[in-house]
Design a protein around this motif. Structure first.
Motif, PDB file in Angstrom:
ATOM      1  N   GLU A 278       5.817  10.761   1.099  1.00  0.00           N
ATOM      2  CA  GLU A 278       4.554  10.387   0.431  1.00  0.00           C
ATOM      3  C   GLU A 278       4.312   8.903   0.648  1.00  0.00           C
ATOM      4  O   GLU A 278       5.242   8.101   0.503  1.00  0.00           O
ATOM      5  CB  GLU A 278       4.665  10.618  -1.084  1.00  0.00           C
ATOM      6  N   PRO A 279       3.073   8.529   0.983  1.00  0.00           N
ATOM      7  CA  PRO A 279       2.829   7.104   1.233  1.00  0.00           C
ATOM      8  C   PRO A 279       2.903   6.252  -0.021  1.00  0.00           C
ATOM      9  O   PRO A 279       2.433   6.658  -1.086  1.00  0.00           O
ATOM     10  CB  PRO A 279       1.413   7.085   1.823  1.00  0.00           C
ATOM     11  N   VAL A 280       3.543   5.104   0.106  1.00  0.00           N
ATOM     12  CA  VAL A 280       3.589   4.106  -0.970  1.00  0.00           C
ATOM     13  C   VAL A 280       2.710   2.944  -0.523  1.00  0.00           C
ATOM     14  O   VAL A 280       2.962   2.322   0.510  1.00  0.00           O
ATOM     15  CB  VAL A 280       5.039   3.620  -1.196  1.00  0.00           C
ATOM     16  N   GLU A 281       1.662   2.682  -1.291  1.00  0.00           N
ATOM     17  CA  GLU A 281       0.691   1.659  -0.867  1.00  0.00           C
ATOM     18  C   GLU A 281       1.159   0.245  -1.183  1.00  0.00           C
ATOM     19  O   GLU A 281       1.782   0.001  -2.212  1.00  0.00           O
ATOM     20  CB  GLU A 281      -0.656   1.914  -1.547  1.00  0.00           C
ATOM     21  N   PHE A 282       0.864  -0.659  -0.292  1.00  0.00           N
ATOM     22  CA  PHE A 282       1.063  -2.087  -0.543  1.00  0.00           C
ATOM     23  C   PHE A 282       0.146  -2.851   0.409  1.00  0.00           C
ATOM     24  O   PHE A 282      -0.539  -2.228   1.245  1.00  0.00           O
ATOM     25  CB  PHE A 282       2.538  -2.499  -0.339  1.00  0.00           C
ATOM     26  N   ASN A 283       0.060  -4.147   0.244  1.00  0.00           N
ATOM     27  CA  ASN A 283      -0.764  -4.962   1.141  1.00  0.00           C
ATOM     28  C   ASN A 283       0.135  -5.951   1.863  1.00  0.00           C
ATOM     29  O   ASN A 283       1.034  -6.542   1.260  1.00  0.00           O
ATOM     30  CB  ASN A 283      -1.841  -5.724   0.360  1.00  0.00           C
ATOM     31  N   TYR A 284      -0.135  -6.132   3.170  1.00  0.00           N
ATOM     32  CA  TYR A 284       0.679  -7.065   3.942  1.00  0.00           C
ATOM     33  C   TYR A 284      -0.056  -7.425   5.228  1.00  0.00           C
ATOM     34  O   TYR A 284      -0.705  -6.549   5.802  1.00  0.00           O
ATOM     35  CB  TYR A 284       2.032  -6.420   4.297  1.00  0.00           C
ATOM     36  N   PRO A 285       0.001  -8.627   5.715  1.00  0.00           N
ATOM     37  CA  PRO A 285       0.703  -9.796   5.176  1.00  0.00           C
ATOM     38  C   PRO A 285      -0.061 -10.506   4.065  1.00  0.00           C
ATOM     39  O   PRO A 285       0.433 -11.474   3.501  1.00  0.00           O
ATOM     40  CB  PRO A 285       0.828 -10.703   6.416  1.00  0.00           C
ATOM     41  N   ASP A 286      -1.273 -10.020   3.731  1.00  0.00           N
ATOM     42  CA  ASP A 286      -2.047 -10.610   2.636  1.00  0.00           C
ATOM     43  C   ASP A 286      -2.793  -9.495   1.912  1.00  0.00           C
ATOM     44  O   ASP A 286      -2.743  -8.329   2.328  1.00  0.00           O
ATOM     45  CB  ASP A 286      -3.023 -11.674   3.172  1.00  0.00           C
ATOM     46  N   ASP A 287      -3.514  -9.853   0.861  1.00  0.00           N
ATOM     47  CA  ASP A 287      -4.167  -8.844   0.019  1.00  0.00           C
ATOM     48  C   ASP A 287      -5.283  -8.081   0.734  1.00  0.00           C
ATOM     49  O   ASP A 287      -5.713  -7.027   0.273  1.00  0.00           O
ATOM     50  CB  ASP A 287      -4.737  -9.500  -1.242  1.00  0.00           C
ATOM     51  N   GLU A 288      -5.780  -8.641   1.825  1.00  0.00           N
ATOM     52  CA  GLU A 288      -6.895  -7.996   2.541  1.00  0.00           C
ATOM     53  C   GLU A 288      -6.424  -6.918   3.514  1.00  0.00           C
ATOM     54  O   GLU A 288      -7.249  -6.294   4.188  1.00  0.00           O
ATOM     55  CB  GLU A 288      -7.690  -9.050   3.341  1.00  0.00           C
ATOM     56  N   SER A 289      -5.144  -6.720   3.610  1.00  0.00           N
ATOM     57  CA  SER A 289      -4.625  -5.810   4.635  1.00  0.00           C
ATOM     58  C   SER A 289      -3.853  -4.642   4.017  1.00  0.00           C
ATOM     59  O   SER A 289      -2.673  -4.771   3.668  1.00  0.00           O
ATOM     60  CB  SER A 289      -3.710  -6.604   5.577  1.00  0.00           C
ATOM     61  N   PRO A 290      -4.516  -3.476   3.858  1.00  0.00           N
ATOM     62  CA  PRO A 290      -3.852  -2.321   3.242  1.00  0.00           C
ATOM     63  C   PRO A 290      -2.817  -1.692   4.172  1.00  0.00           C
ATOM     64  O   PRO A 290      -3.047  -1.559   5.371  1.00  0.00           O
ATOM     65  CB  PRO A 290      -5.012  -1.346   2.992  1.00  0.00           C
ATOM     66  N   CYS A 291      -1.695  -1.299   3.570  1.00  0.00           N
ATOM     67  CA  CYS A 291      -0.582  -0.708   4.337  1.00  0.00           C
ATOM     68  C   CYS A 291       0.038   0.410   3.507  1.00  0.00           C
ATOM     69  O   CYS A 291      -0.198   0.491   2.295  1.00  0.00           O
ATOM     70  CB  CYS A 291       0.505  -1.745   4.598  1.00  0.00           C
TER      71      CYS A 291
END
Ligand code: FES
Length: 177
Positions: free
Chosen positions: A65-78
């Motif tokens: 299941e995908p775990v969401e986070f942002n990287y390398p900054d808040d504008e970049s969803p991962c």
């Protein structure tokens, strides 16, 4: 005949001199420092200053299941995904945790993870990417793989940390702004 030969020679000479002048002009525009950096980048000796960012505790990640986070900054969803079996580039006790930018490399739409096929699917123009093969493009309008997030794993506290990006995030000239 002789006149024609002269014309060919002078055209060649013009092209040779002209080409040399263009190259000299370009070299004059780029500073020695910029050229050295460009060469170093091509040789893979320069890395961008990526932040270290905690992503998850490996044992608490839900399987597949995908775990969401942002990287390398808040504008970049991962997303990070614990695939359940070892894959190339995977980290963690089972070498099965991978992470990717979720912006499609075609036009930046957010891709969705399909747990059954373990692929990303883009809802806009239907590109697909293989999460078990480093985000390799399978089919669609895009022409490049999904940028993968480089992860490190610390067994002492079971933590997964983002430390860099492989590939260019959609819409950017450099991954770090
Ligand atoms: Fe994803 Fe076009 S934006 S395929």
């Amino acid at each position: 005949m002789e006149e024609r030969a002269m014309a060919i020679v002078s055209r060649r000479k013009f092209l040779k001199v002209g080409g040399g002048s263009i190259a000299a002009g370009a070299a004059a525009l780029a500073s020695p420092g910029a050229l050295a950096e460009q060469e170093a980048r091509h040789a893979g000796r320069v890395t961008l200053p990526y932040p270290e960012k905690p992503v998850a505790v490996a044992s608490s990640m839900p399987a597949n299941e995908p775990v969401e986070f942002n990287y390398p900054d808040d504008e970049s969803p991962c997303v990070a995904i614990k695939l359940g079996s070892a894959v190339p580039g995977g980290v963690g006790p089972e070498s099965d945790i991978v992470a990717f930018s979720t912006q499609c490399t075609h036009k930046g739409c957010i891709v969705h993870y399909d747990a059954q096929t373990r692929n990303f699917k883009c809802p806009c123009h239907f590109s697909m990417y293989d999460c078990e093969k480093g985000g390799q493009m399978i089919i669609g309008q895009s022409t490049t793989d999904m940028p993968s997030i480089i992860l490190s794993y610390d067994a002492s506290d079971d933590s997964v940390t983002a430390i860099g990006v492989n590939g260019l995030i959609y819409g950017r000239q450099a991954n770090t702004l």
